[in-house]
Motif scaffolding. Structure first.
Motif, PDB file in Angstrom:
ATOM      1  N   ASP A  31      -6.571  -2.608  -4.365  1.00  9.89           N
ATOM      2  CA  ASP A  31      -6.188  -2.366  -2.972  1.00  9.89           C
ATOM      3  C   ASP A  31      -6.398  -0.906  -2.589  1.00  9.89           C
ATOM      4  O   ASP A  31      -6.866  -0.591  -1.490  1.00  9.89           O
ATOM      5  CB  ASP A  31      -4.717  -2.751  -2.751  1.00  9.89           C
ATOM      6  CG  ASP A  31      -4.512  -4.255  -2.693  1.00  9.89           C
ATOM      7  OD1 ASP A  31      -5.381  -4.947  -2.154  1.00  9.89           O
ATOM      8  OD2 ASP A  31      -3.491  -4.732  -3.215  1.00  9.89           O
ATOM      9  N   GLN A  32      -6.037  -0.002  -3.501  1.00 10.44           N
ATOM     10  CA  GLN A  32      -6.199   1.422  -3.229  1.00 10.44           C
ATOM     11  C   GLN A  32      -7.672   1.788  -3.083  1.00 10.44           C
ATOM     12  O   GLN A  32      -8.065   2.476  -2.128  1.00 10.44           O
ATOM     13  CB  GLN A  32      -5.576   2.260  -4.349  1.00 10.44           C
ATOM     14  CG  GLN A  32      -5.669   3.768  -4.087  1.00 10.44           C
ATOM     15  CD  GLN A  32      -5.223   4.599  -5.276  1.00 10.44           C
ATOM     16  OE1 GLN A  32      -4.797   4.079  -6.299  1.00 10.44           O
ATOM     17  NE2 GLN A  32      -5.332   5.916  -5.152  1.00 10.44           N
ATOM     18  N   LEU A  33      -8.489   1.318  -4.030  1.00 11.89           N
ATOM     19  CA  LEU A  33      -9.922   1.629  -3.960  1.00 11.89           C
ATOM     20  C   LEU A  33     -10.544   1.018  -2.704  1.00 11.89           C
ATOM     21  O   LEU A  33     -11.366   1.650  -2.025  1.00 11.89           O
ATOM     22  CB  LEU A  33     -10.628   1.125  -5.216  1.00 11.89           C
ATOM     23  CG  LEU A  33     -12.114   1.457  -5.317  1.00 11.89           C
ATOM     24  CD1 LEU A  33     -12.481   1.906  -6.731  1.00 11.89           C
ATOM     25  CD2 LEU A  33     -12.985   0.266  -4.919  1.00 11.89           C
ATOM     26  N   LYS A  34     -10.139  -0.218  -2.393  1.00 16.67           N
ATOM     27  CA  LYS A  34     -10.660  -0.910  -1.204  1.00 16.67           C
ATOM     28  C   LYS A  34     -10.324  -0.125   0.070  1.00 16.67           C
ATOM     29  O   LYS A  34     -11.183   0.053   0.948  1.00 16.67           O
ATOM     30  CB  LYS A  34     -10.049  -2.317  -1.142  1.00 16.67           C
ATOM     31  CG  LYS A  34     -10.500  -3.165   0.026  1.00 16.67           C
ATOM     32  CD  LYS A  34      -9.829  -4.538  -0.050  1.00 16.67           C
ATOM     33  CE  LYS A  34     -10.208  -5.412   1.147  1.00 16.67           C
ATOM     34  NZ  LYS A  34      -9.544  -6.743   1.073  1.00 16.67           N
ATOM     35  N   GLN A  35      -9.084   0.348   0.164  1.00 18.42           N
ATOM     36  CA  GLN A  35      -8.658   1.102   1.336  1.00 18.42           C
ATOM     37  C   GLN A  35      -9.423   2.420   1.455  1.00 18.42           C
ATOM     38  O   GLN A  35      -9.907   2.783   2.535  1.00 18.42           O
ATOM     39  CB  GLN A  35      -7.159   1.375   1.255  1.00 18.42           C
ATOM     40  CG  GLN A  35      -6.578   2.069   2.483  1.00 18.42           C
ATOM     41  CD  GLN A  35      -5.089   2.319   2.335  1.00 18.42           C
ATOM     42  OE1 GLN A  35      -4.629   2.783   1.299  1.00 18.42           O
ATOM     43  NE2 GLN A  35      -4.334   2.003   3.374  1.00 18.42           N
ATOM     44  N   ASN A  36      -9.555   3.134   0.327  1.00 19.06           N
ATOM     45  CA  ASN A  36     -10.281   4.404   0.332  1.00 19.06           C
ATOM     46  C   ASN A  36     -11.746   4.212   0.697  1.00 19.06           C
ATOM     47  O   ASN A  36     -12.310   4.958   1.503  1.00 19.06           O
ATOM     48  CB  ASN A  36     -10.180   5.075  -1.043  1.00 19.06           C
ATOM     49  CG  ASN A  36      -8.796   5.586  -1.352  1.00 19.06           C
ATOM     50  OD1 ASN A  36      -7.941   5.665  -0.468  1.00 19.06           O
ATOM     51  ND2 ASN A  36      -8.560   5.925  -2.610  1.00 19.06           N
ATOM     52  N   ALA A  37     -12.371   3.190   0.082  1.00 17.47           N
ATOM     53  CA  ALA A  37     -13.793   2.938   0.317  1.00 17.47           C
ATOM     54  C   ALA A  37     -14.055   2.517   1.761  1.00 17.47           C
ATOM     55  O   ALA A  37     -15.060   2.917   2.365  1.00 17.47           O
ATOM     56  CB  ALA A  37     -14.289   1.866  -0.643  1.00 17.47           C
TER      57      ALA A  37
END
Length: 294
Positions: free
Chosen positions: A146-152
């Protein structure tokens, strides 16, 4: 400024030595003790500091120096060279090539800021003309994808991950293959955080590395871990081919000596994530010393 205090302490020690009327063994030892104290207070690993001190004493043998030699300059040059040797990885840093797929794998301890740094690394290269992509191979930490998805998404960088698959090796391989087909030239693989006592997670990291065959493995290190930096960096280096170090959270920690330890442990170029660039600060330190030498 990071490492500026260390540079100032070393410069003062050299200046005190230069001001001495007679340069003898006592003056040399006082100078080295002051430098040793400054390095240890900045969290440079004890073994590295002791090795540096031993090497300087081997190089500077005051009894063997013939009359007429500039003892001050010889001591200063020896100290300068040993500090440079500590920071020199002995090889150029890896540079990805545009239009040719490169795989970069991020490893490090829990909470060091790997996922955020992955996005920063991708965003930086995106602005320079590369076509980056992010792969989340962290199946251990809840919310990692979720964190990587949000950042990306915010950075407008393509990403790959899975809520259902628990095998990080499979996710990493699928993500790398997918983005190679999409002609991405910088594929960044984010992995789970781990420390050297976690044997199973280290084996998992080795498997991900073997499966994806990365062109570069980056060790992400929190600047505040201090003296532990050397041992942790060395443990990662022994498991995977660490080729670079990124030091995070430097704006919240003024010592920075752990960065020197990590560079020495991995023999890799080092960078800072955040507000400051490590090479600017290391050059600042070297500039202080070179002005004292020359």
């Amino acid at each position: 400024m990071v490492l500026a205090e260390l540079g100032g302490s070393i410069s003062r020690a050299l200046q005190q030595m230069s001001n001495a009327t007679i340069i003898d063994e006592k003056v040399l030892n006082e100078c080295l003790n002051e430098i040793t104290r400054a390095l240890l207070q900045s969290d440079v690993q004890f073994k590295l500091v002791r090795e540096m001190q031993t090497n300087i004493k081997k190089i500077v043998n005051l009894d063997d120096l013939a009359a007429g030699h500039n003892k001050r300059k010889i001591i200063q040059q020896a100290i300068f060279n040993e500090l440079c040797k500590m920071l020199d990885p002995g090889k150029p840093s890896f540079t990805p090539k545009k239009a040719k797929p490169s795989v970069v794998m991020f490893v490090g301890l829990q909470g060091s800021g790997k996922t955020t740094t992955c996005t920063k690394y991708a965003y930086y290269h995106q602005k320079k003309g590369w076509k980056p992509a992010l792969v989340c191979a962290d199946t251990f930490r809840a919310g990692a994808f979720d964190q990587l998805k949000q950042n990306a998404t915010k950075a407008k960088i393509p990403f790959y991950g899975s809520y259902m698959e628990s095998d990080p090796v499979k996710i990493a391989v699928e993500g790398v293959e997918r983005f190679k087909k999409e002609n991405c030239d910088l594929i960044i693989v984010d992995t789970s955080g781990r420390h050297k006592q976690e044997v199973a997670l280290f084996e998992e990291m080795r498997q991900v590395s073997e499966a994806t065959n990365p062109d570069l493995v980056i060790f992400v290190m929190d600047s505040s871990i201090g003296q532990a930096a050397f041992d942790q960096a060395q443990a990662f280096k022994q498991s995977v081919a660490v080729g670079a170090v990124i030091v995070t959270k430097m704006d919240g920690h003024a010592k920075g000596g752990g960065a020197l330890s990590a560079v020495a442990a991995t023999k890799s170029p080092s960078y800072l994530s955040g507000l400051v660039n490590i090479w600017m600060n290391l050059k600042f330190l070297m500039l202080n010393l070179s002005s004292a030498v020359f």
